[in-house]
Enzyme design. Structure first.
Site, PDB file in Angstrom:
ATOM      1  N   CYS A   1      -7.021  -8.692   2.567  1.00 62.08           N
ATOM      2  CA  CYS A   1      -8.271  -7.920   2.676  1.00 62.08           C
ATOM      3  C   CYS A   1      -9.492  -8.799   2.897  1.00 62.08           C
ATOM      4  O   CYS A   1     -10.075  -8.809   3.978  1.00 62.08           O
ATOM      5  CB  CYS A   1      -8.474  -7.061   1.429  1.00 62.08           C
TER       6      CYS A   1
ATOM      7  N   THR B   1      -2.843  -4.387   8.995  1.00 63.15           N
ATOM      8  CA  THR B   1      -3.746  -4.652  10.127  1.00 63.15           C
ATOM      9  C   THR B   1      -4.224  -6.096  10.008  1.00 63.15           C
ATOM     10  O   THR B   1      -5.291  -6.358   9.441  1.00 63.15           O
ATOM     11  CB  THR B   1      -4.941  -3.680  10.131  1.00 63.15           C
TER      12      THR B   1
ATOM     13  N   ARG C   1       0.507 -13.112   1.847  1.00 65.43           N
ATOM     14  CA  ARG C   1      -0.237 -12.776   3.062  1.00 65.43           C
ATOM     15  C   ARG C   1      -1.581 -13.497   3.123  1.00 65.43           C
ATOM     16  O   ARG C   1      -2.398 -13.380   2.237  1.00 65.43           O
ATOM     17  CB  ARG C   1      -0.458 -11.265   3.146  1.00 65.43           C
TER      18      ARG C   1
ATOM     19  N   THR D   1      -6.749  -0.679   7.077  1.00 64.60           N
ATOM     20  CA  THR D   1      -8.131  -1.114   7.278  1.00 64.60           C
ATOM     21  C   THR D   1      -8.377  -1.389   8.753  1.00 64.60           C
ATOM     22  O   THR D   1      -7.649  -2.149   9.395  1.00 64.60           O
ATOM     23  CB  THR D   1      -8.418  -2.388   6.470  1.00 64.60           C
TER      24      THR D   1
ATOM     25  N   ARG E   1      14.367  -3.525   3.486  1.00 70.00           N
ATOM     26  CA  ARG E   1      13.400  -2.943   2.551  1.00 70.00           C
ATOM     27  C   ARG E   1      13.894  -1.581   2.064  1.00 70.00           C
ATOM     28  O   ARG E   1      13.823  -1.274   0.875  1.00 70.00           O
ATOM     29  CB  ARG E   1      12.043  -2.795   3.260  1.00 70.00           C
TER      30      ARG E   1
ATOM     31  N   ASP F   1      10.181   2.981   6.703  1.00 67.59           N
ATOM     32  CA  ASP F   1       9.842   1.599   7.015  1.00 67.59           C
ATOM     33  C   ASP F   1      10.822   1.092   8.064  1.00 67.59           C
ATOM     34  O   ASP F   1      12.006   1.455   8.048  1.00 67.59           O
ATOM     35  CB  ASP F   1       9.918   0.719   5.760  1.00 67.59           C
TER      36      ASP F   1
ATOM     37  N   VAL G   1       0.823  -1.206   0.000  1.00 69.55           N
ATOM     38  CA  VAL G   1       0.000   0.000   0.000  1.00 69.55           C
ATOM     39  C   VAL G   1       0.861   1.262   0.000  1.00 69.55           C
ATOM     40  O   VAL G   1       0.681   2.165  -0.811  1.00 69.55           O
ATOM     41  CB  VAL G   1      -0.956   0.014   1.214  1.00 69.55           C
TER      42      VAL G   1
END
Length: 424
Positions: free
Chosen positions: A260, A85, A331, A120, A39, A34, A16
């Protein structure tokens, strides 16, 4: 604060945060933060292992710089939080990344600053869970010294058609003036336009129901598939026939994973239960979708038994491990349910996925993907993810991986009903 005064930092550079930071970096100076130094190192080298941003796009974001040093966030007066989240082992919301990000920002928060959350959450989380952390760490007062906003992410990993700028953005702020500023800020990069919600709670609720609605719809189609399988009717043929009506929704059965759809409904049900309401339909859909891995294995074992293939000690190839096609995102993939359930039958499982980082698969799920599947070695093959490498193989090449007598289970309708042995 005026739009020209904004000094922007994006906290969390995953699926995201990075595309968002890149888009803003084409327009203004942006600090991407981050906590993972590896990364940051790869991004400074112009590489993105998530494959969401191409090297050329990174190069175009001339205003974007990267850091893993939290004290450098003091540069900013507007912070956009894009951390994950997830849910925990008990399917409860895990706000730990969000709270830690809020603590990090709280240490550098100044009077007049704005913190915008994209992660979210359930309705109320920004003001009830995150803002108190910002107040406690910074010593500042909400809506007097600092302000908040919420603009839910709508990233679709692996989707090269629907990008950050081309997806309409919902925005909100903790005061009318802040809401206007947040909306104008996103308006700099969102070519599809914005929708300013009347409150942060409305924006939070809008996000969490987007994927809850999809989850329930997929659960319905999964249940229909269970019924049609018992009736000996091809589900895909039924859906194609029903789809000739203009208002029939084109959902397909399958595993429901990812960051999601398989997660967000639990945020809404958690909040509903906290206020004394038990959500019947949402939780029923979740139970059904979470059970699909076990159902797939039961169907496979039944088919093997009918073919007199010895189940115990057999060897099965699972093609695909990511939660969706043509992306490396592991994920909350529900393919692992199939792998683990097969193990319960003492079946040897090879997992093959050319999109997956083997180190990530080992760390996340304890799975060691094979570099190449063995030809003619498998008693059964499960086509679990429709990667383009697999769809391009065709039935003959896929079946060549199996023994002369094997079972082919196509979860993704890559092959025709005549080319496979089982479909959902």
């Amino acid at each position: 604060m005026q739009l020209q005064d904004v000094k922007l930092a994006v906290v969390g550079l995953g699926y995201v945060g990075l595309p968002l930071a890149v888009e803003f970096g084409k327009k203004r100076p942006v600090l991407g933060f981050d906590i993972n130094p590896h990364r940051i190192a790869e991004l400074r080298e112009g590489r993105d292992h998530t494959l969401e941003v191409e090297p050329g796009e990174l190069a175009q974001a001339g205003g974007l710089s990267f850091t893993h040093e939290a004290d450098q966030l003091a540069f900013a007066n507007v912070f956009i939080v894009t951390v994950p989240t997830p849910i925990d082992a008990y399917k409860q919301p895990d706000l730990t990344p969000l709270i830690r990000a809020s603590e990090t920002i709280g240490k550098v928060l100044k009077r007049g600053d704005i913190v915008i959350y994209e992660s979210t959450v359930y309705p109320g989380a920004t003001e009830e869970d995150c803002v108190p952390v910002l107040e406690r760490v910074s010593g500042l007062r909400f809506n007097e010294d600092f302000f908040a906003g919420y603009s839910p992410e709508r990233i679709n990993p692996g989707d090269k058609a629907h990008r950050v700028a081309t997806i309409r953005k919902v925005t909100s702020g903790s005061t009318p003036a802040v809401a206007d500023l947040v909306d104008a800020l996103y308006g700099e990069i969102i070519t599809a336009g914005t929708h300013k919600a009347p409150s942060i709670r409305v924006a939070e609720a809008a996000k969490v129901i987007e994927n809850t609605q999809r989850d329930v719809n997929i659960a319905l189609v999964n249940e229909l598939a269970l019924i049609f399988n018992k009736l000996g009717i091809d589900t895909q043929a039924v859906l194609e026939a029903a789809g000739t009506k203009w208002n029939f929704l084109p959902f397909r059965p399958g595993l429901v994973g990812g960051h999601c759809i398989g997660v967000d409904p639990y945020y809404l049900t958690h909040k509903a239960q906290s206020i004394g309401y038990h959500p019947e339909i949402i939780l029923a859909g979740r139970r059904l979708n979470d059970a699909m891995g076990s159902y797939v294995v039961a169907q496979l074992v039944k088919a093997m038994t009918k073919r007199r293939i010895q189940v115990q000690g057999s060897r099965v190839l699972v093609m695909g491990l990511t939660f969706k096609e043509n992306c490396p995102d592991l994920r909350n993939t529900r393919v692992v349910d199939i792998v683990r359930e097969l193990g319960e039958y003492s079946i040897g499982v090879d997992v093959y996925d050319p999109w997956v980082d083997p180190a990530e698969a080992r760390a996340e799920y304890g799975i060691e993907p094979v570099a190449e599947p063995a030809q003619g070695a498998y008693d059964a093959i499960v086509l679990a993810v429709a990667h383009r490498q697999f769809t391009g193989m065709g039935a003959q090449a896929i079946r060549a991986l199996g023994k002369p007598d094997h079972v082919l289970y196509d979860l993704k309708y890559v092959l025709t009903a005549q080319e496979t042995d089982i479909r959902l």
